[in-house]
Design an enzyme around this catalytic site. Structure first.
Site, PDB file in Angstrom:
ATOM      1  CB  SER A 115      -0.925  -0.010   1.221  1.00  7.83           C
ATOM      2  OG  SER A 115      -1.789  -1.120   1.171  1.00  7.83           O
ATOM      3  CB  ALA A 116       3.326   2.579   2.384  1.00  8.07           C
TER       4      ALA A 116
ATOM      5  CG  HIS B  11      -6.989  -3.502  10.463  1.00 15.16           C
ATOM      6  ND1 HIS B  11      -8.179  -3.016  10.985  1.00 15.16           N
ATOM      7  CD2 HIS B  11      -7.235  -3.792   9.167  1.00 15.16           C
ATOM      8  CE1 HIS B  11      -9.105  -3.033  10.045  1.00 15.16           C
ATOM      9  NE2 HIS B  11      -8.558  -3.499   8.922  1.00 15.16           N
TER      10      HIS B  11
END
Length: 533
Positions: A12-13, A469
């Site tokens: 994602s990053a 998460h």
């Protein structure tokens, strides 16, 4: 194999970061991903997470250690091992969190990370296709965010019942105020998943200064005189040094980044010594401060049609597949949840402390498939758990997964909040217009009375699972357990940064994909700003 910047991890990053670092054209960038290209078609079909989670071709398939807080169980912790990382196998849910989360980071000494500071990066990333009454949404970013293309009556009735039970309806939990019930927003473009790879790498593929290398497992960071000068990676079974003239950035996630750091000699000296690893930088916080959201999953049988019965035979499945092929609509566009609620368990709380994921299906586990009866799930989690766990190396070999100790439900507040969350789920289910459509509470079931707090907690301990998460294991801050500073620079090591969910000093109040992308966006400005300055 020499570049200005080497980014480890195309999740994602990492995808956002690689795009932005290469955008100006002044620097060469290598993006190394341990997994394969995102060519598996199930990655791009929204409901494909049923096929990609647990698949060794796309998932690291981590498993926790037996955890006392969940009755000594070990549970799977899926993490993406493919271009796009976990954004390629997640449930597509787009949640920024609460502005108080980021203001709290700033108060912990993380200068530049308040809500006012990070909002521009959320907006820069986002292409929101819905209404923007608050003026807080982005319209021109690469990450497509839209409302669900699928509805189910049982979810609509849950939202109506929650409102009837006294909770307000909120059309945009990513707007001015998170609190309320409504529907999830999704990282989807048309009827296809919009992963971080689709959003950020696809538009950048033609850049001569960006090199994306898949099947490249980083072994360690190469250090010389206290400075990161590159990484050693196994690229298609051959060890190679990939040199960085300027910086190395770890974006390998809350498990991968701390593991690579420890194998490089950056971590708690006692733990490194136990595996014969030479200490290059003593940082006791590496692998600590592990935080995750634990979900309890009440299930209710219903008279209404749900995905359980709509996919119960091959003919129904074929019709659904045909609908998707022709219209890019229907159950194959389904995110992991349709309805949501960010609610308070106590009136005196300043912000919501629990979150619902309302799913028009139910299962004892994804591997076993949906139940044979029609049912929905009212998954509930505590947004800001106090409990924190840690990672431990099992060896000096990158292929040996670290031990994961989540330390779930280790404080009174966490236990009390999960019990109250389950009680809220049951109370909404007892409210019209939903109540009359429920035939039976399947779980926890009538053997656990509503006011039996001890029994409710025990049910949660025996059945609750991660909602995927993990964060916090290379935390940002100024205290003795901090791993990176407010500019994401690893403390005591030059030329090395971390940019992923592991830098969160405290877990955000919601799903973590959108904040991880924001971290990648902001990291690029920090890095380019330092290069220019």
């Amino acid at each position: 194999m020499e570049f200005d910047y080497v980014v480890v991890g195309a999740g994602s990053a990492g995808c956002a970061l690689a795009n932005r670092l290469s955008e100006c054209g002044r620097y060469t960038v290598a993006l190394l991903e341990a997994g394969p290209k995102d060519s598996n078609p199930w990655i791009h079909i929204p409901v494909g997470y049923f096929r990609t989670m647990g698949n060794p071709g796309t998932d690291w398939r981590y498993v926790t250690q037996p955890d006392p807080g969940i009755s000594g169980r070990s549970i799977p912790w899926p993490r993406g091992r493919v271009l796009g990382g976990s954004s390629s196998i997640n449930g597509l849910l787009y949640v920024r969190g609460q502005k108080e989360d980021y203001d709290g980071w700033a108060q912990l000494g993380c200068s530049g990370w308040s809500w006012e500071d990070v909002l521009p990066y959320f907006k820069r990333a986002e292409n929101w296709e819905g209404e923007d009454a608050s003026g807080l949404r982005g319209k021109d970013g690469p990450l497509s965010v839209q409302n669900s293309r699928l509805t189910r009556e049982v979810v609509d009735l849950w939202v109506d019942a929650a409102e009837a039970a006294g909770y307000k309806r909120n059309p945009d939990y990513n707007g001015e105020d998170q609190e309320g019930v409504g529907y999830f927003q999704l990282t989807m473009k048309g009827g296809r998943r919009c992963s971080s790879a689709a959003a950020y790498l696809a538009p950048a593929r033609g850049r001569s200064n960006l090199t994306v290398v898949t099947d490249a497992q980083t072994q360690k960071v190469l250090l010389s005189d206290g400075r990161a000068v590159g990484v050693q990676a196994r690229v298609k079974d051959k060890l190679q040094d990939v040199r960085a003239r300027r910086e190395v950035v770890l974006s390998a996630g809350a498990i991968g980044s701390p593991q690579i750091m420890m194998l490089s000699g950056i971590g708690d000296p006692d733990e490194l010594a136990a595996h014969g690893i030479e200490v290059k930088a003593a940082l006791k916080g590496v692998g600590k401060n592990l935080q995750d959201h634990l979900q309890a999953r009440p299930v209710f049988k219903t008279k209404l049609s749900t995905i359980n019965v709509e996919t119960s035979n091959i003919f129904k499945q074929a019709a659904i597949a045909a609908q998707y092929a022709l219209t890019q609509r229907g159950p194959m566009t389904m995110a992991a949840s349709l309805g949501t609620g960010f609610l308070k368990t106590e009136d005196h709380l300043a912000t919501p402390d629990i979150q619902f994921h309302i799913q028009p299906f139910s299962a004892d586990s994804p591997a076993e498939g949906a139940h044979k009866f029609s049912a929905f799930t009212a998954s509930v989690l505590q947004l800001r758990p106090e409990s924190a766990g840690h990672l431990e190396l099992t060896s000096a070999n990158i292929d040996d997964h670290p031990e994961i100790h989540p330390n779930y439900l280790a404080t009174d507040t966490d236990c009390r909040t999960i019990v109250k969350g389950i009680q809220v789920a049951r109370r909404i289910a007892e409210t019209e217009p939903l109540k009359s459509q429920i035939t039976e509470e399947y779980a926890p079931g009538r053997e656990v009375a509503f006011d039996d707090e001890e029994g409710t907690l025990e049910w949660a301990r025996q059945t609750a699972v991660t909602i995927y998460h993990p964060t916090g294991t290379c935390k940002m801050g100024t205290d003795p357990m901090a791993v990176v500073d407010a500019r994401l620079r690893v403390i005591g090591v030059k030329g090395l940064r971390v940019a992923d969910a592991s830098i969160m000093p405290r877990i955000v109040s919601g799903n973590t994909n959108a904040p991880a992308i924001m971290i990648g966006e902001k990291a690029s400005d920090l890095i380019l700003g330092d290069a220019a300055g």
